[in-house]
Each structure stands twice: as C-alpha cells, then as structure tokens.
Enzyme design. Structure first.
Site, mmCIF file in Angstrom:
data_model
loop_
_atom_site.group_PDB
_atom_site.id
_atom_site.type_symbol
_atom_site.label_atom_id
_atom_site.label_comp_id
_atom_site.label_asym_id
_atom_site.label_seq_id
_atom_site.Cartn_x
_atom_site.Cartn_y
_atom_site.Cartn_z
ATOM 1 N N ASN A 188 74.821 76.018 -38.445
ATOM 2 C CA ASN A 188 73.721 75.043 -38.425
ATOM 3 C C ASN A 188 74.214 73.598 -38.546
ATOM 4 O O ASN A 188 73.397 72.680 -38.643
ATOM 5 C CB ASN A 188 72.725 75.335 -39.557
ATOM 6 C CG ASN A 188 73.319 75.098 -40.942
ATOM 7 O OD1 ASN A 188 74.481 74.697 -41.067
ATOM 8 N ND2 ASN A 188 72.540 75.343 -41.972
ATOM 9 N N LYS A 189 75.528 73.372 -38.524
ATOM 10 C CA LYS A 189 76.025 72.025 -38.798
ATOM 11 C C LYS A 189 75.977 71.134 -37.541
ATOM 12 O O LYS A 189 75.692 71.604 -36.450
ATOM 13 C CB LYS A 189 77.442 72.096 -39.369
ATOM 14 C CG LYS A 189 77.488 72.751 -40.744
ATOM 15 C CD LYS A 189 76.647 71.980 -41.747
ATOM 16 C CE LYS A 189 76.791 72.459 -43.178
ATOM 17 N NZ LYS A 189 76.281 73.797 -43.465
#
Ligand SMILES: Cc1ncc(COP(=O)(O)O)c(C=O)c1O
Length: 415
Positions: A188-189
């Site tokens: 999710n970065k």
C-alpha cells in the site's frame, strides 16, 4: 445507494512492471542480482544520497539501521507512540528499550521539544543511543530541531520514512537528512515491490555494515558467489540476517521509481480536492499543510501524502469514530486508522506500565483520526464520492450544541 466498494488503498502496477518481472523470471536470475543493484543505484540517484541498500522490508531497513549505528542491549531509543508496530518492535530485537515521547498535536509527528526534555531530564538515567523520527502520513518531522538535539546528546538519527517518499524537509529530500533513513515498498506504500524496503545513508561504514548484515553477515557481494565473476570463498564476520531483496521485487521497484513523481502529483491533487471539498465542514479538522517547495525551494517542504488523515470533532457529532467508519463502509468507502498508539497496546502497557494518558496528544489524536483513501488509481469521481459520503455522514449526525468548531482553514505548519 452504496457504490462499488472503494478500497482504502490499492497499488498502481502497469505493463512495464509485468514485462520486467517476466523478463527477470526468464533470465534465470530471480534473487538478489543485477536488477537489485540497478534499483539501488537508481534509488540513490533519485534521492541524491551516496548509498541505497535494498532489503525485503522497511522493518529490515530499520533493524539494519539500528545495528549499523551500534545499538546495544540495555540501550534506549526515543520514538513516537503514534506509529506502526515495526518502529518500536525492531528496538526489542536488540534487547533495547523504546522510550516514547508525545507528538505535536498539530502535526501528529514526534515533538522535538519533548525529545529534548526527555533526554535532559535531571533524573534521566537511561543510556540513549538513537532517535527514530517517524514522518507520519508523509509529513516530514521537524528535522533541524531533532538533529540538533540528537547531536548535542550523542544520539544517531534513524528515520522511519515508510510513508515519506517523496518528501522534503526545507528543500532536502527525506532520505538525505538523518544518519540512516528507512523506506517501505509494502503493497500500500507510495511505491511498491509487494514487500520491500530501502535504507539510505551517506555514511560508507553504515552502508557496508547494512550490506553485509542483510545477507547473513557474509563477506561483501556474497550474492555474486554463483556467478562467473564470483568466488566460492566467503567469510562470516558476524551472524547476520536474511533481509536481501529479490530481483523479482527489484524488477517492480525499478518501474515504480520511474513513476514516483507522477504518483506524487496525483496524491497531491487528491489531497487538494479533499481540502477544498471538506473545507467548510466544521466537525472535521483537515490535515496540516507545510509551505511547499514550489513556493520556496530552500525552505519549502513536501508532504508525500501517503495518508490523508482527518480528525473528527466528536463533541459535535452524535456518532463515534468507529460508527463513522462503519457508515462510510456501508456507503462503499474503505478507510483506516493510523495508528492505535503503541503505548496503549497490551504489550507496552504490561512491559513498561504505560497508561493511555501518559501521552495525551497521541491518545487524543487516536480517538479522532480517520484516514481517507488516497492513491493514484483513484479517479476524480472516486474522490468526489468520498467527499460526498463524508459530508453526508457528518451532516446526518451533527449535534446541535454550541461546541467550538475546529478552525475552518486547513492548518498551516511551519516546518
Ligand atoms: C510507520 C511505519 N513504519 C514501518 C513500517 C514497516 O514497513 P514494512 O511493512 O515494509 O516492514 C510501516 C508499515 O506499514 C509503517 O507504517
């Protein structure tokens, strides 16, 4: 009417990443190798730092960073309570102790003044080795004050920049400021390799230590031992870890890095849309803004907008934060909470005797924060759906009592 569910986060992966992964699989070299080396070189160039050491997570980068700066059993490390498990967990790997100091209620980042008062408290008996500032959500910490205090007290600065790519503090890239900086490429970065991380530093010795320790503590370039140029001979200088990045992950990372600035532009635009769309909702405090680099190249900062965190004025609402999250979910909007402060977690309460009220700003923030979805794949229509869902949920649950409003404008922070 509920829309198709909008997840809280989603990666943006294109044909370039897919083709590079296939090419890597076909090449026969799938673990650490040429692609990892290329990713490291390109990351260091993008960052403007001397060394970038690729690993399989930000947790690994933090662990190696603390090892490189010489953390020892019984030492103490200062960090923020408002962070993810990994930041403090790695300190325990050394049988060392995390010492939390409260956040600045405005920025949600660690309060540099509180770092100083902790270190310089007349009754302070601990042996402090390092400080881990966490750039929460991508908003850079007040690094000058932190660096000054660290220097005066003989501490090393290992930054947790899991959220902070690409972020700037006073014109400088986060990744070129402290002794060592750890980035995350978790799914999710801001850029992803599925799982992955990078440690950056300008210090040759730290980089060398981290390179050796990420692969069992065996002599330099151990990964080359199966190539035509490599040698079967190796030496173990210290028992290390298994933290190396694979070329399959690096193949993804190379293309994600190329898109990093475009991703950032999109995140920034979404943040601006939220700022405008939610500006007149008194029951919400919007995230702080920092003066932008485009406005002031030397003193401007850059929020990486990994997270867009709103705070609810619960006194003006008839619902709790949890109910607000559930109502948004019913409307098809995924959200999250970053984070449940570590000092409120059972382990830390039991081991260190922390109470929720020990860090009142972290606790107060925790009770009100909600992270809205923000990622490049979101369309403008998605963003507008989130704005409508937030507004309608708030308007339907307003308390009509005369409780003071949050300041209307987006808060400005002088970083
Ligand atoms: C603030 C912070 N630090 C560290 C990490 C750990 O990152 P990784 O999953 O790459 O180890 C995370 C992950 O979400 C994080 O949010």
């Amino acid at each position: 009417m509920a829309r198709t569910f909008l997840p809280f986060a989603a990666p943006s992966l294109g044909e370039e990443e897919i083709t590079e992964v296939i090419e890597t699989l076909r090449s026969g070299w799938i673990t650490t190798g040429p692609k990892t080396q290329r990713f490291e070189a390109e990351f260091a160039e993008y960052m403007g730092c001397k060394h970038a050491v690729a690993v399989n997570s930000c947790t690994a980068a933090l662990h190696l960073g603390l090892h490189a700066v010489g953390l020892r059993p019984g030492d103490s490390v200062i960090t923020s309570p408002l962070t993810f498990a990994a930041t403090a967990e790695v300190i325990h790997y050394f049988r060392a102790h995390p010492v939390f100091v409260d956040i600045d209620p405005h920025t949600l980042n660690i309060d540099p003044g509180k770092i100083r008062s902790c270190l310089e408290h007349p009754k302070q008996k601990r042996r402090f080795r390092a400080v881990i500032p966490v750039h929460i959500g991508g908003l850079p910490c007040e690094m000058e004050a932190i660096l000054d205090t660290a220097k005066e007290n003989g501490l090393k600065v290992v930054e947790d920049a899991a959220h902070a790519l690409p972020a700037r503090h006073k014109g400088k890239m986060v990744g070129t400021i402290g002794d060592i900086t750890a980035f995350s490429f978790y799914a999710n970065k801001n850029i992803t390799t599925g799982e992955g991380g990078m440690a950056t530093t300008d210090n040759d010795q730290y980089a060398e230590t981290m390179r050796i320790m990420r692969l069992h503590g065996i002599s330099k370039d151990a990964w080359k031992r199966y190539t035509a140029k490599g040698s079967w001979y190796y030496e173990i200088h210290e028992p290390g870890f298994k933290y190396n990045m694979t070329d399959i992950a690096a193949a993804i990372g190379i293309h994600q890095l190329k898109k990093c600035d475009d991703f950032y532009e999109r995140r920034e635009r979404i943040a601006r849309m939220y700022d405008q769309g939610l500006a007149n909702v008194d029951e919400i405090l919007l995230p702080p803004r920092c003066p932008r680099v485009s406005e002031d190249p030397e003193n401007g900062s850059q929020h990486a907008w990994h997270l867009y965190v709103i705070r609810l004025n619960l006194k003006r609402l008839t619902i709790s934060r949890g109910e607000f999250i559930d109502l948004l979910k019913e409307r098809g909007i995924g959200t999250s909470v970053h984070f449940i402060p570590l000092h409120m977690q059972p382990y830390y309460r039991k081991k260190y005797g922390y109470r929720a009220e020990d860090f009142p700003h972290a606790r107060a923030a925790y009770e009100r924060i909600v992270s809205l979805p923000i990622y490049p794949k979101m369309t403008d229509a998605d963003v507008n759906d989130v704005i409508s869902a937030v507004k309608e949920t708030i308007f339907a649950h307003r308390r009509r009592a005369s409780v003071p409003a949050y300041p209307r404008e987006t808060a400005e922070v002088a970083l």
